[in-house]
Design an enzyme around this catalytic site. Sequence first.
Site, mmCIF file in Angstrom:
data_model
loop_
_atom_site.group_PDB
_atom_site.id
_atom_site.type_symbol
_atom_site.label_atom_id
_atom_site.label_comp_id
_atom_site.label_asym_id
_atom_site.label_seq_id
_atom_site.Cartn_x
_atom_site.Cartn_y
_atom_site.Cartn_z
ATOM 1 N N HIS A 106 -10.932 -2.305 11.775
ATOM 2 C CA HIS A 106 -9.818 -3.142 11.311
ATOM 3 C C HIS A 106 -9.631 -4.276 12.329
ATOM 4 O O HIS A 106 -8.657 -4.288 13.087
ATOM 5 C CB HIS A 106 -8.570 -2.263 11.214
ATOM 6 C CG HIS A 106 -7.427 -2.900 10.496
ATOM 7 N ND1 HIS A 106 -6.126 -2.511 10.687
ATOM 8 C CD2 HIS A 106 -7.385 -3.896 9.585
ATOM 9 C CE1 HIS A 106 -5.327 -3.232 9.912
ATOM 10 N NE2 HIS A 106 -6.064 -4.088 9.247
ATOM 11 N N CYS A 127 1.485 -8.173 14.033
ATOM 12 C CA CYS A 127 1.163 -8.720 15.355
ATOM 13 C C CYS A 127 0.529 -10.103 15.255
ATOM 14 O O CYS A 127 0.173 -10.692 16.269
ATOM 15 C CB CYS A 127 0.226 -7.787 16.103
ATOM 16 S SG CYS A 127 1.018 -6.255 16.648
ATOM 17 N N LYS A 130 -9.680 -2.229 1.800
ATOM 18 C CA LYS A 130 -9.289 -1.102 2.655
ATOM 19 C C LYS A 130 -10.049 0.173 2.270
ATOM 20 O O LYS A 130 -10.444 0.957 3.128
ATOM 21 C CB LYS A 130 -7.776 -0.861 2.564
ATOM 22 C CG LYS A 130 -6.927 -2.074 2.953
ATOM 23 C CD LYS A 130 -7.206 -2.575 4.345
ATOM 24 C CE LYS A 130 -6.164 -3.595 4.798
ATOM 25 N NZ LYS A 130 -6.478 -4.135 6.132
ATOM 26 N N TYR A 179 -1.591 -3.358 -6.997
ATOM 27 C CA TYR A 179 -1.341 -4.198 -5.833
ATOM 28 C C TYR A 179 -2.434 -4.137 -4.775
ATOM 29 O O TYR A 179 -2.848 -3.054 -4.353
ATOM 30 C CB TYR A 179 -0.009 -3.807 -5.176
ATOM 31 C CG TYR A 179 0.495 -4.897 -4.272
ATOM 32 C CD1 TYR A 179 1.158 -5.996 -4.817
ATOM 33 C CD2 TYR A 179 0.284 -4.875 -2.913
ATOM 34 C CE1 TYR A 179 1.597 -7.026 -4.008
ATOM 35 C CE2 TYR A 179 0.720 -5.899 -2.097
ATOM 36 C CZ TYR A 179 1.383 -6.965 -2.648
ATOM 37 O OH TYR A 179 1.817 -7.994 -1.849
ATOM 38 N N SER A 211 -0.179 -3.843 12.157
ATOM 39 C CA SER A 211 0.449 -4.868 11.320
ATOM 40 C C SER A 211 1.586 -5.556 12.082
ATOM 41 O O SER A 211 2.130 -5.015 13.045
ATOM 42 C CB SER A 211 0.965 -4.249 10.027
ATOM 43 O OG SER A 211 1.950 -3.303 10.320
ATOM 44 N N ARG A 247 0.842 -1.187 0.000
ATOM 45 C CA ARG A 247 0.000 0.000 0.000
ATOM 46 C C ARG A 247 0.882 1.243 0.000
ATOM 47 O O ARG A 247 1.991 1.234 0.524
ATOM 48 C CB ARG A 247 -0.907 0.022 1.243
ATOM 49 C CG ARG A 247 -2.068 -0.961 1.181
ATOM 50 C CD ARG A 247 -3.012 -0.800 2.363
ATOM 51 N NE ARG A 247 -2.340 -1.052 3.603
ATOM 52 C CZ ARG A 247 -1.912 -0.116 4.444
ATOM 53 N NH1 ARG A 247 -2.118 1.166 4.179
ATOM 54 N NH2 ARG A 247 -1.287 -0.427 5.552
ATOM 55 N N ASP A 257 -9.715 -9.710 9.122
ATOM 56 C CA ASP A 257 -9.195 -8.359 8.870
ATOM 57 C C ASP A 257 -10.174 -7.230 9.183
ATOM 58 O O ASP A 257 -9.762 -6.211 9.716
ATOM 59 C CB ASP A 257 -8.735 -8.256 7.414
ATOM 60 C CG ASP A 257 -7.812 -7.062 7.169
ATOM 61 O OD1 ASP A 257 -7.029 -6.722 8.074
ATOM 62 O OD2 ASP A 257 -7.883 -6.468 6.082
ATOM 63 N N ARG A 304 1.940 -12.098 -0.634
ATOM 64 C CA ARG A 304 0.575 -12.370 -0.183
ATOM 65 C C ARG A 304 -0.013 -13.653 -0.769
ATOM 66 O O ARG A 304 0.324 -14.037 -1.880
ATOM 67 C CB ARG A 304 -0.336 -11.216 -0.626
ATOM 68 C CG ARG A 304 0.026 -9.870 -0.036
ATOM 69 C CD ARG A 304 -0.443 -9.767 1.379
ATOM 70 N NE ARG A 304 0.100 -8.597 2.061
ATOM 71 C CZ ARG A 304 -0.581 -7.955 3.012
ATOM 72 N NH1 ARG A 304 -1.789 -8.329 3.361
ATOM 73 N NH2 ARG A 304 -0.007 -6.946 3.632
HETATM 74 O O1 TSX Z 1 1.347 -14.349 15.289
HETATM 75 C C1 TSX Z 1 1.982 -14.330 16.324
HETATM 76 N N1 TSX Z 1 1.330 -14.505 17.533
HETATM 77 C C2 TSX Z 1 -0.162 -14.608 17.589
HETATM 78 C C3 TSX Z 1 -0.593 -15.945 17.323
HETATM 79 C C4 TSX Z 1 -1.855 -16.297 17.483
HETATM 80 N N2 TSX Z 1 3.339 -14.136 16.277
HETATM 81 C C5 TSX Z 1 4.023 -13.868 15.019
HETATM 82 C C6 TSX Z 1 4.091 -12.375 14.819
HETATM 83 C C7 TSX Z 1 4.464 -11.955 13.452
HETATM 84 C C8 TSX Z 1 3.302 -11.922 12.521
HETATM 85 C C9 TSX Z 1 4.053 -14.147 17.440
HETATM 86 N N3 TSX Z 1 5.358 -13.986 17.668
HETATM 87 C C10 TSX Z 1 3.413 -14.365 18.663
HETATM 88 C C11 TSX Z 1 2.015 -14.562 18.719
HETATM 89 O O2 TSX Z 1 1.448 -14.776 19.786
HETATM 90 N N4 TSX Z 1 4.369 -14.297 19.645
HETATM 91 C C12 TSX Z 1 5.541 -14.055 19.009
HETATM 92 C C13 TSX Z 1 6.839 -13.900 19.688
HETATM 93 C C14 TSX Z 1 7.488 -15.266 19.792
HETATM 94 C C15 TSX Z 1 8.185 -15.758 18.712
HETATM 95 C C16 TSX Z 1 8.769 -17.011 18.791
HETATM 96 C C17 TSX Z 1 8.665 -17.757 19.935
HETATM 97 C C18 TSX Z 1 7.976 -17.242 21.020
HETATM 98 C C19 TSX Z 1 7.370 -15.998 20.939
HETATM 99 N N5 TSX Z 1 9.329 -18.982 19.950
HETATM 100 C C20 TSX Z 1 9.615 -19.784 21.002
HETATM 101 O O3 TSX Z 1 9.376 -19.459 22.107
HETATM 102 C C21 TSX Z 1 10.236 -21.081 20.699
HETATM 103 MN MN MN Z 2 -5.334 -5.337 7.603
#
Ligand code: TSX
Ligand code: MN
Length: 602
Positions: free
Chosen positions: A246, A270, A226, A217, A268, A78, A293, A385
């Site tokens: 959102h 998360c 959006k 895109y 974004s 975007r 979304d 994507r």
């Molecule tokens: O999506 C994530 N979530 C929500 C899941 C339902 N991610 C990925 C974020 C990028 C898009 C996460 N990353 C989450 C999470 O709850 N937590 C983390 C941080 C994290 C990353 C790796 C580990 C632990 C926490 N790995 C180990 O502990 C082995």
């Molecule tokens: Mn979105």
Amino acid sequence: MRFNEDLIKWTKHSSLIHWIQEMVKLCRPDQVHLCDGSQEEHESVCAQMVRSGTFIPLNEQKRPGSFWCHSDPNDVARVEDATFICSKRKEDAGPTNNWKDPEEMKKMLLGLFSGCMRGRTLYVIPFSMGPLGSPSSRIGVQVTDSPYVVASMYIMTRMGRSALKALGEENFVPCLHSVGVPLEPGQKDVSWPCSSTHKYIVHFPEERSIMSYGSGYGGNALLGKKCLALRIASVIGRDEGWLAEHMLILGLTSPQGEKKYFAAAFPSACGKTNLAMLKSELPGWKFECVGDDIAWMRFDQDGSLRAINPEAGFFGVAPGTSFKSNPNAMLAIAKNSIFTNVALTLDHDVWWEGMTDTPPAQLTSWLGKPWTPNDQTKAAHPNARFTAPAKQCPVMDPAWEDPKGVPISGLIFGGRRSSVTPLVCESFNWEHGVFLGASLSSEITAAAAGEIGKQRHDPFAMLPFCGYNMGDYFAHWLELGKKHPGPKLPKIFYVNWFRKGTDGKFLWPGFGENARVLKWIFERVKGQDNADVTPIGLIPKKDALDFSGLKLSQEALQELFDVKPEEWRKEVEDLRKYFSIFKDRLPSGITDQLSQLESRLK
Ligand code: TSX
Ligand code: MN
């Protein structure tokens, strides 16, 4: 051009007919195609893109009905700098949006659109955002010269004849789109046409229309998502008393078979899609997906806040998606999907960073070049994507297309914060919850531009998606709570999966273990007395969070919920500074909450 005969057979909607004729006159395409939304049409549009070199068909054994494509390297995301809210008055767009006078903007755009489809086909796509025939749904009609958009809208919306039928005589949102590359006679097309010099994503909130130029895109070109379902719909929602957010929507069922629905907003990076279709690590607790979304929510006659997902598909970030992080997404994209800017394997399947630990041999990168792990670049673009039909996700909720929507018991906000905010807390009341939403901020990751590790304020995760003054948007949220008091008003929570310990490591395992946090939230909306009061909100009582079978040290647990007053006083100062950009449009409810938080911290 003889399309006029077809047009009057296709629809009797006179202002729609008039608008299409005007767009054809303006854009001067070689051909006009009125989309019927059939599977045959989808297959023929995809086959045509295979012939033109835009699409590579994927292996029919491994990923039937699916295609790989890669965009121009200058058209991968975007374009927020080129996104405009053209309200009559600048103050109505507010300090978080780009603004230009609507008349001036239109004049400039009409110049760009003039003759922009020469040598191309103009497609007309009627589409419904929301289940067909739901009173909450809205109809848009997109005119575009991109067959990629046609194929994507087939997956992401309910499009074609059925949407036209649902429109009846009602108003539609006109959505004009062009990639901005007319073809001279005999000129050979490229596989991903887009304008390298002029990109504009423009919204006219008062007349509720959209014009998008120069990009092919995702969020720039699939105007239902959006542009319509968030920016324009947020304006309609303000005027009609509902919310376009959102947010993902999920259903959670307890081991006793009781079910509750939640909507959740995250900036974004998360893992919103991961949470939307979570595979629970807590025995007996089951998650089902309504949407990943966008949520459109309104209070019904009984005072329940009901949510629909206006979309019919997922347009998700591929990198990081794996059978470990999100098995249900992996199953959803097993067929009938479009992959954009991922890597291509030798046997015509797809791959991206984070799908498996080791990349397969002999990949073609998202740039269409041979790629080896020794290369210093990534095989897939970080914003690559997948586009997949929602109905292919194995955990879609039985009510995901219910025209009434699902009743929301709780609203959840979350951000990526390595310190300060706890794993979970609950607001004291609606007004405090709105303040939590307004206070959302998240650490910048590689996926977004800017300095890595820095905070970016992203109120309600709506920063790039609110179609009007964000101060008025806060006021709209506050007012809805005042208008619908009582036990059915959703409780509001804040979560942070990303807090780090002094060792710099994530304190919380996240992913499927987040079910434990959702379980506590579920119990809270049921009225269970399992929370302690802190200056910042309600947090789980000792032993109220279910840690059974989880290895988590007492120190980690303490750190996850530690409220450090000195950190929070800094947070208050930072928020005060941030909120000052809204000047007289900042509602007193927000300033009151800020001073109350400050006094509680003393
Ligand atoms: O999506 C994530 N979530 C929500 C899941 C339902 N991610 C990925 C974020 C990028 C898009 C996460 N990353 C989450 C999470 O709850 N937590 C983390 C941080 C994290 C990353 C790796 C580990 C632990 C926490 N790995 C180990 O502990 C082995
Ligand atoms: Mn979105």
